[in-house]
Design a protein around this motif. Structure first.
Motif, mmCIF file in Angstrom:
data_model
loop_
_atom_site.group_PDB
_atom_site.id
_atom_site.type_symbol
_atom_site.label_atom_id
_atom_site.label_comp_id
_atom_site.label_asym_id
_atom_site.label_seq_id
_atom_site.Cartn_x
_atom_site.Cartn_y
_atom_site.Cartn_z
ATOM 1 N N GLU A 53 -11.917 9.304 4.408
ATOM 2 C CA GLU A 53 -12.249 9.604 3.012
ATOM 3 C C GLU A 53 -11.197 9.060 2.053
ATOM 4 O O GLU A 53 -11.522 8.567 0.977
ATOM 5 C CB GLU A 53 -12.382 11.117 2.840
ATOM 6 N N PHE A 54 -9.923 9.138 2.445
ATOM 7 C CA PHE A 54 -8.855 8.742 1.528
ATOM 8 C C PHE A 54 -8.250 7.382 1.843
ATOM 9 O O PHE A 54 -7.236 6.998 1.261
ATOM 10 C CB PHE A 54 -7.766 9.821 1.509
ATOM 11 N N ALA A 55 -8.862 6.623 2.749
ATOM 12 C CA ALA A 55 -8.358 5.289 3.080
ATOM 13 C C ALA A 55 -8.335 4.361 1.862
ATOM 14 O O ALA A 55 -7.347 3.646 1.654
ATOM 15 C CB ALA A 55 -9.165 4.684 4.217
ATOM 16 N N PRO A 56 -9.377 4.333 1.023
ATOM 17 C CA PRO A 56 -9.322 3.453 -0.150
ATOM 18 C C PRO A 56 -8.167 3.802 -1.100
ATOM 19 O O PRO A 56 -7.472 2.901 -1.595
ATOM 20 C CB PRO A 56 -10.676 3.666 -0.844
ATOM 21 N N GLN A 57 -7.941 5.084 -1.351
ATOM 22 C CA GLN A 57 -6.840 5.478 -2.223
ATOM 23 C C GLN A 57 -5.492 5.093 -1.609
ATOM 24 O O GLN A 57 -4.579 4.668 -2.312
ATOM 25 C CB GLN A 57 -6.858 6.989 -2.505
ATOM 26 N N GLN A 58 -5.377 5.231 -0.293
ATOM 27 C CA GLN A 58 -4.137 4.883 0.398
ATOM 28 C C GLN A 58 -3.860 3.384 0.262
ATOM 29 O O GLN A 58 -2.732 2.975 -0.005
ATOM 30 C CB GLN A 58 -4.232 5.289 1.878
ATOM 31 N N THR A 59 -4.902 2.586 0.429
ATOM 32 C CA THR A 59 -4.760 1.135 0.292
ATOM 33 C C THR A 59 -4.358 0.774 -1.134
ATOM 34 O O THR A 59 -3.482 -0.071 -1.349
ATOM 35 C CB THR A 59 -6.083 0.445 0.659
ATOM 36 N N GLU A 60 -4.981 1.417 -2.107
ATOM 37 C CA GLU A 60 -4.645 1.162 -3.505
ATOM 38 C C GLU A 60 -3.201 1.541 -3.811
ATOM 39 O O GLU A 60 -2.483 0.802 -4.484
ATOM 40 C CB GLU A 60 -5.593 1.940 -4.421
ATOM 41 N N LEU A 61 -2.756 2.683 -3.289
ATOM 42 C CA LEU A 61 -1.380 3.113 -3.522
ATOM 43 C C LEU A 61 -0.378 2.156 -2.887
ATOM 44 O O LEU A 61 0.679 1.865 -3.477
ATOM 45 C CB LEU A 61 -1.164 4.527 -2.987
ATOM 46 N N LYS A 62 -0.689 1.651 -1.714
ATOM 47 C CA LYS A 62 0.205 0.676 -1.072
ATOM 48 C C LYS A 62 0.284 -0.599 -1.889
ATOM 49 O O LYS A 62 1.356 -1.192 -2.043
ATOM 50 C CB LYS A 62 -0.273 0.373 0.347
ATOM 51 N N GLY A 63 -0.850 -1.036 -2.432
ATOM 52 C CA GLY A 63 -0.859 -2.226 -3.293
ATOM 53 C C GLY A 63 -0.043 -2.004 -4.561
ATOM 54 O O GLY A 63 0.724 -2.882 -4.989
ATOM 55 N N LEU A 64 -0.204 -0.831 -5.161
ATOM 56 C CA LEU A 64 0.560 -0.522 -6.368
ATOM 57 C C LEU A 64 2.061 -0.450 -6.076
ATOM 58 O O LEU A 64 2.883 -0.894 -6.885
ATOM 59 C CB LEU A 64 0.077 0.794 -6.984
ATOM 60 N N ALA A 65 2.418 0.083 -4.927
ATOM 61 C CA ALA A 65 3.831 0.169 -4.551
ATOM 62 C C ALA A 65 4.411 -1.226 -4.349
ATOM 63 O O ALA A 65 5.540 -1.510 -4.768
ATOM 64 C CB ALA A 65 3.992 1.002 -3.290
ATOM 65 N N ALA A 66 3.648 -2.101 -3.707
ATOM 66 C CA ALA A 66 4.108 -3.480 -3.509
ATOM 67 C C ALA A 66 4.277 -4.185 -4.853
ATOM 68 O O ALA A 66 5.259 -4.910 -5.076
ATOM 69 C CB ALA A 66 3.136 -4.239 -2.621
#
Length: 81
Positions: A53-66
């Motif tokens: 359920e939260f995989a898309p948000q996790q991916t987005e957060l990793k992109g924002l952190a990068a």
């Protein structure tokens, strides 16, 4: 006088009952609730569902952190000049 006899009888019976209990070994069980909940099939299913359920948000957060790291590095380079 009867009250005293009843009292002594009660104390005597209580003493006998505790002595008979003391002869039997006491069995104590310990349950590790955290481990039980962690390894339960229901917990594993719930964890997998939450990860999906939260995989898309996790991916987005990793992109924002990068992106933030890149911007910080760029700022440090500009600041040195």
């Amino acid at each position: 006088m009867q009250k005293i006899i009843k009292l002594y009888s009660a104390v005597f019976l209580m003493t006998l009952s505790t002595l008979s209990l003391a002869e039997e070994p006491v069995k104590v069980g310990v349950v590790n609730v955290a481990l039980l909940l962690e390894q339960a099939p229901q917990a594993k299913l719930a964890s997998a569902k939450l990860e999906r359920e939260f995989a898309p948000q996790q991916t987005e957060l990793k992109g924002l952190a990068a992106n933030l790291d890149k911007q910080q590095n760029d700022y440090q380079k500009i600041k040195r000049l």
